[in-house]
Design a protein around this motif. Structure first.
Motif, PDB file in Angstrom:
ATOM      1  N   ASP A 145      34.021   0.832  -2.155  1.00  0.00           N
ATOM      2  CA  ASP A 145      34.123  -0.268  -1.198  1.00  0.00           C
ATOM      3  C   ASP A 145      34.041  -1.627  -1.886  1.00  0.00           C
ATOM      4  O   ASP A 145      34.724  -2.585  -1.491  1.00  0.00           O
ATOM      5  N   VAL A 182      37.356  -2.368  -3.236  1.00  0.00           N
ATOM      6  CA  VAL A 182      38.238  -2.800  -2.152  1.00  0.00           C
ATOM      7  C   VAL A 182      38.120  -4.317  -1.996  1.00  0.00           C
ATOM      8  O   VAL A 182      39.125  -5.023  -1.817  1.00  0.00           O
ATOM      9  N   ASN A 183      36.903  -4.828  -2.069  1.00  0.00           N
ATOM     10  CA  ASN A 183      36.697  -6.270  -1.962  1.00  0.00           C
ATOM     11  C   ASN A 183      37.497  -7.031  -3.010  1.00  0.00           C
ATOM     12  O   ASN A 183      38.107  -8.070  -2.721  1.00  0.00           O
ATOM     13  N   LEU A 185      40.210  -6.008  -4.579  1.00  0.00           N
ATOM     14  CA  LEU A 185      41.645  -5.906  -4.293  1.00  0.00           C
ATOM     15  C   LEU A 185      42.039  -6.843  -3.156  1.00  0.00           C
ATOM     16  O   LEU A 185      43.122  -7.443  -3.185  1.00  0.00           O
ATOM     17  N   LEU A 186      41.177  -6.976  -2.160  1.00  0.00           N
ATOM     18  CA  LEU A 186      41.453  -7.915  -1.070  1.00  0.00           C
ATOM     19  C   LEU A 186      41.479  -9.348  -1.596  1.00  0.00           C
ATOM     20  O   LEU A 186      42.311 -10.165  -1.175  1.00  0.00           O
ATOM     21  N   ARG A 197      44.792  -9.745  -3.320  1.00  0.00           N
ATOM     22  CA  ARG A 197      45.930  -9.717  -2.393  1.00  0.00           C
ATOM     23  C   ARG A 197      46.021 -10.991  -1.552  1.00  0.00           C
ATOM     24  O   ARG A 197      47.108 -11.526  -1.324  1.00  0.00           O
ATOM     25  N   THR A 198      44.875 -11.488  -1.094  1.00  0.00           N
ATOM     26  CA  THR A 198      44.877 -12.615  -0.158  1.00  0.00           C
ATOM     27  C   THR A 198      44.626 -13.962  -0.815  1.00  0.00           C
ATOM     28  O   THR A 198      44.939 -15.003  -0.241  1.00  0.00           O
ATOM     29  N   ARG A 231      40.242   4.790   0.978  1.00  0.00           N
ATOM     30  CA  ARG A 231      40.456   3.382   1.338  1.00  0.00           C
ATOM     31  C   ARG A 231      40.875   2.570   0.125  1.00  0.00           C
ATOM     32  O   ARG A 231      41.820   1.774   0.178  1.00  0.00           O
ATOM     33  N   TRP A 232      40.142   2.772  -0.946  1.00  0.00           N
ATOM     34  CA  TRP A 232      40.456   2.013  -2.157  1.00  0.00           C
ATOM     35  C   TRP A 232      41.849   2.353  -2.688  1.00  0.00           C
ATOM     36  O   TRP A 232      42.641   1.460  -3.002  1.00  0.00           O
ATOM     37  N   ALA A 266      44.428   3.694  -1.146  1.00  0.00           N
ATOM     38  CA  ALA A 266      45.498   3.282  -0.236  1.00  0.00           C
ATOM     39  C   ALA A 266      45.806   1.801  -0.392  1.00  0.00           C
ATOM     40  O   ALA A 266      46.974   1.388  -0.418  1.00  0.00           O
ATOM     41  N   LEU A 267      44.759   0.979  -0.508  1.00  0.00           N
ATOM     42  CA  LEU A 267      44.976  -0.460  -0.670  1.00  0.00           C
ATOM     43  C   LEU A 267      45.621  -0.759  -2.017  1.00  0.00           C
ATOM     44  O   LEU A 267      46.518  -1.609  -2.116  1.00  0.00           O
ATOM     45  N   MET A 278      49.485  -2.788  -3.103  1.00  0.00           N
ATOM     46  CA  MET A 278      49.307  -4.132  -3.646  1.00  0.00           C
ATOM     47  C   MET A 278      50.650  -4.683  -4.125  1.00  0.00           C
ATOM     48  O   MET A 278      51.355  -4.021  -4.900  1.00  0.00           O
TER      49      MET A 278
END
Length: 238
Positions: free
Chosen positions: A60, A63-64, A66-67, A70-71, A109-110, A112-113, A117
């Motif tokens: 998780d 994931v942060n 990668l976000l 991405r953003t 989750r990780w 998939a994200l 990308m």
């Protein structure tokens, strides 16, 4: 961020490697029983339950990152070191079914994200929990490190000898670079199977062995069995 985005096929191959390592890990966890999770892991002070809780929350945390990439919106890996440790302690006592479901979901989750990308975002600069800056591509390697090393820490029969040559080829030089020797001391490691050599601090002795054995010792996963030379004490990596 630079304009030199890595090839999507290269990233995809790296992610396939993480996915395969994760499958091996989940298969091993699925063979455990509830009672096995309260047994000590190979990490001092951590049960197998601690290791599994950490693996889930680490997914998780990545994931942060990668976000963030991405953003473009800064998203710390962990809110704080205190909450990181608290989440591990809270998650450690859970029964196997909960641990396995959590680890599976967090890993998916990780992955998939990561698989969606955009190519031009992989070179975005993010920071790990210690504040070190790196391109987002490094996050893939970070997850592979967690999965492969903590699979060993579970003490379920998976050993450093089963790490792939490619994985050890990345882990060994990183381990040499990150070891902090006492002031004025140091050593050189020489891998007898790959020819790799690296020096930590001011070398006063040479330590030889296979690349996997050297890497495992440098990160505190082995007392140095199979190595030759005078071995200083090293701390474990979590």
């Amino acid at each position: 961020m630079t304009s030199d985005a890595p090839e999507l096929t290269e990233i995809s191959t790296r992610l396939d490697t993480v996915a395969a390592a994760t499958t091996r890990l989940l298969d091993a966890v699925g063979a455990l029983r509830d009672a096995d999770l309260v047994d000590p892991s190979l990490l001092p002070g951590w049960t197998r339950g601690h290791v599994l809780a950490h693996l889930s929350r680490n997914a998780d945390s990545l994931v942060n990152l990668l976000l963030w990439a991405r953003t473009g919106i800064e998203t710390p890996q962990y809110a704080s070191d205190f909450l990181r440790e608290a989440d591990i302690e809270a998650g450690a006592p859970r029964p196997l079914r909960e641990q396995l479901e959590d680890l599976t979901a967090a890993s998916e989750r990780w992955l998939a994200l990561a698989r969606v990308m955009p190519a031009d975002r992989w070179q975005t600069t993010v920071r790990n929990r210690k504040g070190g800056e790196m391109p987002a591509t490094r996050v893939v390697w970070m997850r592979l490190l967690e999965v492969e090393i903590h699979h060993v820490d579970l003490d379920v029969g998976y050993t450093p000898a089963e790490w792939s040559a490619d994985f050890v080829g990345g882990l060994l030089p990183q381990s040499v670079a990150e070891v902090k020797p006492a002031e004025g001391s140091g050593f050189t490691v020489v891998a007898t199977d790959t020819g790799y050599s690296g020096t930590v601090g001011t070398s006063s002795t040479t330590i030889t062995g296979t690349a996997a054995d050297l890497a495992a010792w440098l990160i505190g996963r082995s007392p140095g069995t199979g190595l030759s030379g005078e071995l200083p004490d090293l701390s474990a990596w979590k």
